[in-house]
Design an enzyme around this catalytic site. Structure first.
Site, mmCIF file in Angstrom:
data_model
loop_
_atom_site.group_PDB
_atom_site.id
_atom_site.type_symbol
_atom_site.label_atom_id
_atom_site.label_comp_id
_atom_site.label_asym_id
_atom_site.label_seq_id
_atom_site.Cartn_x
_atom_site.Cartn_y
_atom_site.Cartn_z
ATOM 1 N N CYS A 74 0.838 -1.188 0.000
ATOM 2 C CA CYS A 74 0.000 0.000 0.000
ATOM 3 C C CYS A 74 0.882 1.250 0.000
ATOM 4 C CB CYS A 74 -0.929 0.003 1.201
ATOM 5 S SG CYS A 74 -1.986 1.447 1.288
ATOM 6 N N CYS A 113 -6.294 -2.822 7.514
ATOM 7 C CA CYS A 113 -7.487 -1.991 7.392
ATOM 8 C C CYS A 113 -8.647 -2.689 6.684
ATOM 9 C CB CYS A 113 -7.145 -0.675 6.717
ATOM 10 S SG CYS A 113 -6.697 -0.799 4.976
#
Lengths: 391, 362
Positions: free
Chosen positions: B108, B206
């Site tokens: 990410c 997440c």
């Protein structure tokens, strides 16, 4: 210009509240009573709504009772479409009923049709081509005795292209189909005589005409089916339940009284818009104005800039104090390119390279000049960056 | 009047990047906030959960926007759902299917936070890219070269997630909260009245949220996960202790929930994806001192045979190892045996407190 520059070129998204109206709003807000109340406190607000209804009737050349106030354009669009659908499917059990719309409608129309299509109804979508031209032959080919509703917008919100609503109505009448027109983008930009237009339903939104958000209107021709989306109280002669948004409705009426001479406003916007397009085409290579040859609203310009990400362009302009949009305002924050532009035959890439500029009554020459200069600078910088990273 | 320098700040909606915005503003920068919408939970269900304490839910996007509005800085949401799926979610699932335990935050950071945002930084005519990471940029007094060093707050240091950065972008980066300690930072957020001052720290991955990882992997790859069942075997003898329902349900070092009883505590010591075998062993088999690392990214040169401090997972404190170059990476020889060295995690190298680079544990 200083960092406080603030140039608004997104009038198709919403318009600033008319200066005179913003002064009157305090006065209007004093009428806080419930318009349905029998007592003294209900009379003032009731009167405001009555006056607003009369203002709309005068403006559109229709009878006051043919106006139903709603929360906005989306509710008005939904109400018209579901009124006919409910009437055919639920009341008459007519499952043969067919519906016609276009591929370039606002989501509050296109998604309403998606929904009734998912229930099993036949929905035809007439294409509009790259140049903004409505495919009349396709329309004729799908129109038949089962057609119960044709819903065509007056003018497209993204390109400003005007659709041939009179022709659409004429052909629909031959098969006794009702016609709904989404007039949201046309209001305040062109003359709208609903009587001569001869549509059965027409939707409007107050905040597109320099009024407050929270009110809209649906014109429903006498004798046409109508089913409220909201049931409950007897407001709007039992055609739309819920305590009226008195302030927004009253302001809507006042705003229409303030429109004045449309022709002068039309000419002002069209001259500026055309000048702007000429300058942009001269300054910036490889750009194209969409639907340029079509009849368009005087204020709208949708331009494709080859090799430019529209979202980046928008952010850069914003950082320079200029507000425009890419695709429709509703689609901000989503990565999907505008379905309207895609349906017109643009590639995803082209659709993502588009910028919508929509002028207003108060847009000035100086603002357009600054906008064109800034745009030219940004496009050339972004293209240089692209070249560098490719090289 | 000299033009203010402009900084593009990646805002997550958390307290760190929010304070970063305020700090940059105080330092006199023109701040432009941006949030990447990467994984939207809100499409199918109405949830008011505080983002699972995460960095990518819609609620967090709203929080970031509210902080930007509070500070009066321009703010944009960039939709990166496709990029996130392609570069983070898909490799995460694939890694689990191969019997590894992946660390998606590195991808990410690599592909979204930095690669993508560096382009945005240029596009928006910004001079720097800032994030709320706990890391610092230090300039060498000798060479003038900038490098990444660990944050003042040892406990929060996030340089582990930054080893894949392209060294050429380091001079464009800013980590405004890297010299802060968390409690002070939180107190400062409250003092400034930032709307997220009391928000919980993000924990876990997440996009997985509160559900367990294996359920997420099953949802994303329903067919593949059906083919991962096999034997639970005892190391080193190989006797079959039980059957398991899928290798993706196990992680290296796992002790609880193994579904076997034995005279001594057993741990997962190896997952063999070609035979779907999960090897269980006693504690002494958890340790290894030689670790192979591939797909290196180096932010500074390393000498063959150099001794560096190496972290083999985010929470690891770091341990000294001799680094020997191989054809396609390095071999690490740890001075002390390391517990549960896990394929799919990163080995990240430090020279003193300077981030030197890292690679993926095989």
């Amino acid at each position: 210009m200083s960092s406080k520059t603030s140039i608004y070129l997104d009038h198709n998204a919403t318009t600033p509240v008319h200066k005179e109206l913003s002064v009157q709003v305090n006065e209007l807000a004093l009428h806080w009573g419930n318009p349905s109340s029998v007592h003294n406190h209900g009379r003032g607000p009731k009167q405001l709504i009555r006056k607003a209804r009369q203002a709309l009737a005068k403006f559109f050349n229709i009878h006051p009772l043919e106006i139903i106030f709603t929360s906005g354009g989306s509710e008005a669009n939904n109400t018209a479409i579901f009124s006919v659908f409910d009437n055919e499917w639920l009341k008459n059990k007519n499952y043969e009923a067919e519906f016609i719309t276009t591929t370039v409608e606002h989501p509050s129309v296109s998604k309403a049709f998606d929904l009734i299509e998912s229930y099993g109804a036949t929905v035809h979508r007439v294409p509009v081509n790259y140049d903004g031209v409505f495919d009349i032959d396709f329309y004729k080919s799908v129109l038949n005795k089962n057609t119960k509703l044709v819903s065509v917008m007056y003018a497209n919100n993204e390109t400003g292209a005007i659709l041939p609503i009179k022709q659409v109505v004429g052909l629909a009448k031959e098969v006794n189909a009702l016609v709904h027109c989404d007039g949201v983008q046309a209001l305040g930009k062109v003359n709208l005589d609903l009587k001569s237009l001869d549509v059965d339903y027409c939707s409007f939104s107050a905040h597109k005409v320099y009024s407050l958000k929270g009110a809209g209107a649906l014109y429903v021709k006498t004798g046409t089916p109508l089913n409220s989306l909201i049931v409950g109280g007897a407001q709007e002669r039992s055609r739309r339940a819920g305590t009226e948004n008195t302030l927004a409705i009253a302001s809507f009426g006042q705003a229409l009284d303030l429109v004045g001479d449309i022709k002068t406003k039309y000419d002002h916007q069209e001259n500026l818009r055309n000048k702007m397009e000429t300058q942009i085409e001269k300054n910036i290579p490889n750009c194209k104005v969409l639907s340029k040859s079509a009849q368009r609203l005087p204020n709208t310009s949708n331009i494709i800039f080859d090799n430019i990400d529209g979202e980046s362009l928008l952010m850069n302009l914003d950082l320079k104090g200029i507000s425009v949009s890419t695709g429709a305002a509703c689609s901000s924050g989503s990565s999907e390119p505008s379905p309207v532009l895609i349906s017109m035959g643009l590639t995803r890439y082209q659709a993502q390279s588009s910028l919508r500029v929509s002028l207003g009554w108060e847009t000035t020459d100086a603002e357009i000049k600054y906008f064109v200069e800034t745009l030219t600078e940004i496009v050339s910088r972004l293209r240089r960056l692209k070249q560098e990273s490719a090289g | 009047m000299s033009e203010k320098k402009r900084v593009l700040l990646a805002m997550s909606g958390g307290v760190d990047s929010s304070v970063a915005a305020a700090i940059l503003q105080e330092q006199g920068y023109d701040v432009v906030g941006v949030t990447m919408q990467v994984w939207d939970y809100s499409k199918t269900e109405c949830s008011i959960e505080e983002g699972n304490g995460t960095c990518c839910s819609s609620i967090d996007v709203d929080d970031a926007r509210s902080v930007a509005d509070h500070l009066g800085i321009p703010f944009y949401v960039i939709n990166c759902e496709n990029e996130f799926k392609q570069n983070v979610i898909d490799p995460f699932v694939q890694s689990y299917l191969k019997g590894e335990t992946p660390i998606p935050c590195v991808n990410c950071n690599t592909y979204l936070k930095f690669d993508y945002l560096i382009d945005k930084m240029k596009e928006l005519d910004c001079d720097y890219l800032a994030t709320g990471h706990y890391a610092q940029i230090k300039e060498s007094p000798l060479t003038g070269r900038k490098s990444i060093v660990t944050s003042s707050d040892d406990w929060k240091d996030q340089t582990y997630f930054l080893f894949t950065l392209d060294p050429s972008i380091v001079e464009k980066l800013m980590f405004p909260v890297g010299d802060w300690k968390k409690p002070e930072l939180r107190a400062y957020a409250e003092k400034l009245g930032l709307p997220v001052a009391k928000k919980k720290d993000s924990t876990g991955i997440c996009f997985v949220g509160k559900n367990d990882y294996s359920k997420f992997v099953e949802k994303m790859a329903p067919e593949e996960t059906k083919t991962l069942s096999g034997d639970l075997r005892l190391y080193p003898g190989g006797e079959v202790l039980a059957q398991h329902a899928g290798t993706h349900k196990y992680t290296y070092g796992q002790r609880k929930g193994l579904g076997v009883s034995w005279s001594e505590p057993l741990y997962v010591i190896k997952i063999e994806s070609d035979t779907n075998t999960v090897w269980l062993g006693t504690e002494e088999h958890l340790y290894s001192s030689e670790v192979k690392v591939k797909n290196l990214n180096l932010l500074d040169d390393i000498q063959d045979g150099e001794s560096l401090r190496v972290k083999i997972r985010f929470q690891h404190r770091g341990s000294d190892a001799v680094v020997k170059k191989t054809e396609d990476g390095v071999t690490l020889n740890f001075v002390e045996g390391q517990r549960s060295v896990t394929p799919g995690q990163a080995a990240v190298f430090y020279r003193s407190n300077q981030l030197v680079g890292g690679g993926w544990i095989q």
